[in-house]
Design an enzyme around this catalytic site. Structure first.
Site, PDB file in Angstrom:
ATOM      1  N   SER A  36      46.108  93.719  41.831  1.00 46.22           N
ATOM      2  CA  SER A  36      46.170  94.927  41.007  1.00 46.22           C
ATOM      3  C   SER A  36      44.886  95.746  41.066  1.00 46.22           C
ATOM      4  O   SER A  36      43.777  95.203  41.118  1.00 46.22           O
ATOM      5  CB  SER A  36      46.409  94.507  39.554  1.00 46.22           C
ATOM      6  OG  SER A  36      46.120  95.568  38.677  1.00 46.22           O
ATOM      7  N   TYR A  84      43.478  90.521  31.515  1.00 42.44           N
ATOM      8  CA  TYR A  84      44.470  90.691  32.589  1.00 42.44           C
ATOM      9  C   TYR A  84      43.772  90.935  33.932  1.00 42.44           C
ATOM     10  O   TYR A  84      44.099  90.302  34.943  1.00 42.44           O
ATOM     11  CB  TYR A  84      45.397  91.868  32.256  1.00 42.44           C
ATOM     12  CG  TYR A  84      46.273  92.274  33.416  1.00 42.44           C
ATOM     13  CD1 TYR A  84      47.482  91.631  33.661  1.00 42.44           C
ATOM     14  CD2 TYR A  84      45.885  93.296  34.282  1.00 42.44           C
ATOM     15  CE1 TYR A  84      48.273  91.992  34.749  1.00 42.44           C
ATOM     16  CE2 TYR A  84      46.670  93.661  35.364  1.00 42.44           C
ATOM     17  CZ  TYR A  84      47.866  93.011  35.586  1.00 42.44           C
ATOM     18  OH  TYR A  84      48.644  93.362  36.666  1.00 42.44           O
ATOM     19  N   GLU A 126      43.644  96.978  38.615  1.00 39.41           N
ATOM     20  CA  GLU A 126      42.882  96.641  37.409  1.00 39.41           C
ATOM     21  C   GLU A 126      41.677  95.753  37.747  1.00 39.41           C
ATOM     22  O   GLU A 126      40.750  95.637  36.949  1.00 39.41           O
ATOM     23  CB  GLU A 126      43.769  95.946  36.386  1.00 39.41           C
ATOM     24  CG  GLU A 126      44.673  96.881  35.611  1.00 39.41           C
ATOM     25  CD  GLU A 126      43.896  97.863  34.753  1.00 39.41           C
ATOM     26  OE1 GLU A 126      43.189  97.432  33.841  1.00 39.41           O
ATOM     27  OE2 GLU A 126      43.996  99.074  35.007  1.00 39.41           O
TER      28      GLU A 126
END
Ligand code: GDR
Length: 328
Positions: free
Chosen positions: A124, A148, A126
């Site tokens: 990801s 996360y 992120e």
């Protein structure tokens, strides 16, 4: 005989688009579903009859081994995760178990059952978090900003490590945000498109949001699953950024979404401090040159078209009397 694929997270947005793509390509598709959940097969309605479901859980090592033994796939696509960034602060341990250690369990199941199985790991954007450079490439260092993001960074590195340690064909797609009418209602894009449709149909008056200045590189999920499949068709495994190369703020998303139905977003959107994140990712934009050169992949849906298609789909759904209300 056609190839076979095993998909974790098959009932979600990416899992369902990928299942459709693989079935169209002649694959036998097996999907992992949790036994104690009430599986919502809504997204799979086009292919439900053609997907074989097996019970298991990313938290349970043995169930993954048994599922792979039974389905004997050529390719595994791992989408199973606690995937909502906001919830990762309230459920940090579960996020680590599913999103981080879940990847190790999948890798171990593959090693045990058949190390020749190819793996796609859903990494990801992120992981970039507080970005070190703009745009982000496969070589940009990570600085995750949420439990996360930290868990995804672990999942990414353990995939690289098993590739290097055991010569596994394991690839990661560092996917930037990808949306569609099948996006979960907790994510900001779908929260907005759903609210626009409900406000237009007089079922809701206001929409509460957190940081609308955050900007993301938003693409269409149907495009992104094609890149994932292409990664597993390469002779050598590798990691690829999958992104559009454009960034837009939540505010821009609001402008297009509300104006699609003739409304002004300022009349309806309210700021809610509770929706601010303890640490934010302000600005993401990816450079997908490697995917373009090696996979021949490129996105096909513009930001404007993506927003409009999500609003149109929710307008139609709410118009049919199907209703989803969320309060977070
Ligand atoms: P993100 O997606 O965290 O980028 O992760 P999300 O849509 O949740 O947030 C995007 C940005 O919008 C801001 N925001 C809000 N977000 C939500 N969900 N709800 C709100 O009310 C709200 N108001 C403002 C957020 O602060 C954030 O800046 C997604 C997930 O799909 C991950 O699983 C995936 O890995 C990444 O995209 C790539």
């Amino acid at each position: 005989m056609g190839k076979s694929a095993f998909i974790t997270g098959v009932t979600g947005q990416d899992g369902s688009y990928l299942a459709e793509l693989l079935i169209e390509k002649g694959y036998n598709v097996t999907g992992l579903v949790r036994r104690n959940s009430n599986p919502n097969l809504e997204h799979l309605k086009a292919v439900r009859e053609r997907v074989r479901f097996v019970h298991g859980d990313i938290l349970d090592q043995r169930s993954l081994i048994v599922a792979l033994e039974e389905s004997q796939p050529d390719e595994v696509y791992n989408f199973a995760a606690q995937s909502f960034v906001g919830a990762s602060w309230t459920q940090p341990v579960l996020t680590g178990e599913a999103t981080a250690l879940g990847v190790t369990r999948i890798l171990e199941a593959i090693r045990t059952v058949n190390p020749k199985i190819r793996l796609y790991q859903a990494s990801s954007s992120e992981m970039y978090g507080k970005v070190r450079e703009v745009p982000q490439t496969e070589r940009t260092p990570f600085h995750p900003r949420s439990p996360y993001g930290v868990a995804k960074a672990y999942g990414h590195y353990i995939t690289v490590n098993y590739r290097e340690s055991f010569q596994m064909h394991a690839s990661s797609g560092i996917c930037f945000n990808h949306e569609s009418p099948r996006r979960g209602l907790e994510f900001v894009t779908r929260k907005i498109s759903n609210a626009v449709a409900r406000i237009k149909h007089c079922q809701q008056k206001e929409l509460k949001l957190g940081n609308i200045e955050a900007s993301r590189d938003w693409g269409y999920a149907g495009d992104y699953v094609k890149a994932m499949w292409l990664m597993l068709q390469q002779t050598e495994p590798d990691d690829y950024v999958i992104a559009t190369g454009e960034t837009h703020s939540v505010r821009e998303f609001l402008e297009i979404a509300f104006s699609r139905v003739g409304l002004n977003w300022q009349d309806h959107v309210k700021f809610d401090q509770n929706l601010m994140r303890p640490a934010e990712v302000d600005h993401l934009v990816g450079d997908a040159s490697l995917a373009r050169e090696k996979l021949g992949w490129k996105p096909t849906v513009t930001f404007q078209r993506l927003v409009e298609s999500m609003v149109d789909a929710d307008m139609e759904r709410v118009g049919r009397g199907e209703n989803h209300w969320i309060s977070w």
